[in-house]
Design a protein around this motif. Structure first.
Motif, PDB file in Angstrom:
ATOM      1  N   HIS A 184     -12.529   6.768   5.668  1.00  0.00           N
ATOM      2  CA  HIS A 184     -11.191   7.308   5.935  1.00  0.00           C
ATOM      3  C   HIS A 184     -10.218   6.197   6.305  1.00  0.00           C
ATOM      4  O   HIS A 184      -9.072   6.187   5.856  1.00  0.00           O
ATOM      5  N   MET A 185     -10.666   5.249   7.134  1.00  0.00           N
ATOM      6  CA  MET A 185      -9.777   4.176   7.557  1.00  0.00           C
ATOM      7  C   MET A 185      -9.405   3.274   6.381  1.00  0.00           C
ATOM      8  O   MET A 185      -8.229   2.922   6.203  1.00  0.00           O
ATOM      9  N   ALA A 186     -10.382   2.910   5.565  1.00  0.00           N
ATOM     10  CA  ALA A 186     -10.111   2.037   4.418  1.00  0.00           C
ATOM     11  C   ALA A 186      -9.138   2.706   3.450  1.00  0.00           C
ATOM     12  O   ALA A 186      -8.170   2.075   2.983  1.00  0.00           O
ATOM     13  N   VAL A 187      -9.376   3.981   3.161  1.00  0.00           N
ATOM     14  CA  VAL A 187      -8.514   4.716   2.224  1.00  0.00           C
ATOM     15  C   VAL A 187      -7.128   4.939   2.832  1.00  0.00           C
ATOM     16  O   VAL A 187      -6.109   4.805   2.139  1.00  0.00           O
ATOM     17  N   GLY A 188      -7.076   5.258   4.124  1.00  0.00           N
ATOM     18  CA  GLY A 188      -5.788   5.506   4.779  1.00  0.00           C
ATOM     19  C   GLY A 188      -4.888   4.281   4.809  1.00  0.00           C
ATOM     20  O   GLY A 188      -3.686   4.381   4.542  1.00  0.00           O
ATOM     21  N   VAL A 189      -5.459   3.137   5.132  1.00  0.00           N
ATOM     22  CA  VAL A 189      -4.673   1.894   5.154  1.00  0.00           C
ATOM     23  C   VAL A 189      -4.199   1.549   3.743  1.00  0.00           C
ATOM     24  O   VAL A 189      -3.041   1.175   3.527  1.00  0.00           O
ATOM     25  N   ALA A 190      -5.104   1.678   2.769  1.00  0.00           N
ATOM     26  CA  ALA A 190      -4.730   1.403   1.377  1.00  0.00           C
ATOM     27  C   ALA A 190      -3.579   2.301   0.940  1.00  0.00           C
ATOM     28  O   ALA A 190      -2.606   1.832   0.331  1.00  0.00           O
ATOM     29  N   ALA A 191      -3.669   3.592   1.265  1.00  0.00           N
ATOM     30  CA  ALA A 191      -2.620   4.536   0.874  1.00  0.00           C
ATOM     31  C   ALA A 191      -1.288   4.197   1.540  1.00  0.00           C
ATOM     32  O   ALA A 191      -0.235   4.199   0.895  1.00  0.00           O
ATOM     33  N   GLY A 192      -1.332   3.891   2.844  1.00  0.00           N
ATOM     34  CA  GLY A 192      -0.105   3.562   3.560  1.00  0.00           C
ATOM     35  C   GLY A 192       0.596   2.347   2.984  1.00  0.00           C
ATOM     36  O   GLY A 192       1.817   2.347   2.775  1.00  0.00           O
ATOM     37  N   LEU A 193      -0.184   1.292   2.708  1.00  0.00           N
ATOM     38  CA  LEU A 193       0.419   0.060   2.181  1.00  0.00           C
ATOM     39  C   LEU A 193       0.890   0.228   0.743  1.00  0.00           C
ATOM     40  O   LEU A 193       1.939  -0.297   0.362  1.00  0.00           O
ATOM     41  N   LEU A 194       0.116   0.965  -0.061  1.00  0.00           N
ATOM     42  CA  LEU A 194       0.504   1.182  -1.464  1.00  0.00           C
ATOM     43  C   LEU A 194       1.770   2.014  -1.584  1.00  0.00           C
ATOM     44  O   LEU A 194       2.671   1.686  -2.357  1.00  0.00           O
ATOM     45  N   VAL A 195       1.850   3.084  -0.817  1.00  0.00           N
ATOM     46  CA  VAL A 195       2.976   4.014  -0.949  1.00  0.00           C
ATOM     47  C   VAL A 195       4.254   3.453  -0.323  1.00  0.00           C
ATOM     48  O   VAL A 195       5.330   3.528  -0.915  1.00  0.00           O
ATOM     49  N   LEU A 196       4.139   2.861   0.872  1.00  0.00           N
ATOM     50  CA  LEU A 196       5.341   2.480   1.625  1.00  0.00           C
ATOM     51  C   LEU A 196       5.763   1.022   1.464  1.00  0.00           C
ATOM     52  O   LEU A 196       6.913   0.682   1.739  1.00  0.00           O
ATOM     53  N   GLN A 197       4.858   0.156   1.020  1.00  0.00           N
ATOM     54  CA  GLN A 197       5.203  -1.239   0.709  1.00  0.00           C
ATOM     55  C   GLN A 197       6.087  -1.891   1.783  1.00  0.00           C
ATOM     56  O   GLN A 197       7.276  -2.144   1.557  1.00  0.00           O
ATOM     57  N   PRO A 198       5.545  -2.142   2.981  1.00  0.00           N
ATOM     58  CA  PRO A 198       6.362  -2.728   4.059  1.00  0.00           C
ATOM     59  C   PRO A 198       7.065  -4.013   3.630  1.00  0.00           C
ATOM     60  O   PRO A 198       6.509  -4.817   2.889  1.00  0.00           O
ATOM     61  N   LYS A 199       8.304  -4.159   4.121  1.00  0.00           N
ATOM     62  CA  LYS A 199       9.166  -5.247   3.647  1.00  0.00           C
ATOM     63  C   LYS A 199       9.219  -6.452   4.586  1.00  0.00           C
ATOM     64  O   LYS A 199       9.789  -7.477   4.245  1.00  0.00           O
ATOM     65  N   ASN A 200       8.685  -6.323   5.814  1.00  0.00           N
ATOM     66  CA  ASN A 200       8.701  -7.460   6.732  1.00  0.00           C
ATOM     67  C   ASN A 200       7.408  -7.471   7.536  1.00  0.00           C
ATOM     68  O   ASN A 200       6.624  -6.528   7.492  1.00  0.00           O
TER      69      ASN A 200
END
Length: 204
Positions: A6-22
């Motif tokens: 769950h943690m691996a998939v959740g982090v991947a989803a968060g970074l893929l979808v939201l693409q932090p800018k800083n």
């Protein structure tokens, strides 16, 4: 699915979808996505395994320690952002409500309240009051957990308090699909984190 999956998939989803800018958003988003992705399973302490609940709490604490350590060492501005976006009384109230919801959820049966849309809305609302920037990452992490658990053979009560459970019965929670999802999640999480970090560094 297991907590690490769950943690691996959740982090991947968060970074893929939201693409932090800083850098600030990258660190915060990674940590909060991780917390959102595992918080649902604090209710396993009322079912088969208290050890699993302890692992979930441990992973949540580890994610918080990660964010605090990065802030203390590199001063990326998370604390300033926290203070700027909200007031101390509001933060205390939101945190208290968040913990109260989790305490209630921990005492419910597994895959009931803490695996529902209601819990998602209430907890994300608390995070949005506490730190608006983090709310979308928490929401995506939480949603990734609900989505992954839909693949299992045991239903989750998405429409709590309605008692009907939903599941696709495609796999077991610790079988080969879980292993693949964990491995892919780790690769995507690490790859996205490094890619975003490089992009952020070159933009400076």
């Amino acid at each position: 699915m297991l907590g690490k999956t769950h943690m691996a998939v959740g982090v991947a989803a968060g970074l893929l979808v939201l693409q932090p800018k800083n850098l600030q958003e990258l660190i915060l988003g990674t940590g909060v996505s991780a917390i959102g992705s595992v918080i649902s399973d604090i209710d396993v302490g009322t079912s088969e395994s208290h050890k699993d609940a302890d692992k979930i709490i441990g992973m949540t604490i580890a994610a918080l320690i990660f964010m605090v350590a990065v802030e203390c060492i590199w001063h990326v501005g998370i604390y300033k952002k926290l203070m700027r976006d909200s007031s101390v009384p509001r933060e205390i109230i939101a945190a208290a409500i968040f913990l109260g919801i989790c305490a209630f959820g921990k005492e419910q049966s597994h895959r009931s309240f803490m695996h529902s849309i209601l819990a998602l809305v209430l907890l994300t609302g608390c995070v949005a009051i506490f730190l608006p920037l983090a709310a979308p990452y928490f929401e995506i992490g939480f949603l990734s957990h609900l989505s992954a658990d839909l693949l299992n053979r045991r239903g989750e009560r998405l429409l709590y308090p309605w008692k009907k459970g939903f599941c696709l019965r495609l796999c077991s929670s610790s079988g080969i699909v879980n292993k693949w999802m964990f491995q892919i999640g780790i690769l995507v999480s690490a790859g996205m984190f490094l890619l975003l970090l490089v992009n952020i560094c070159f933009q400076r």
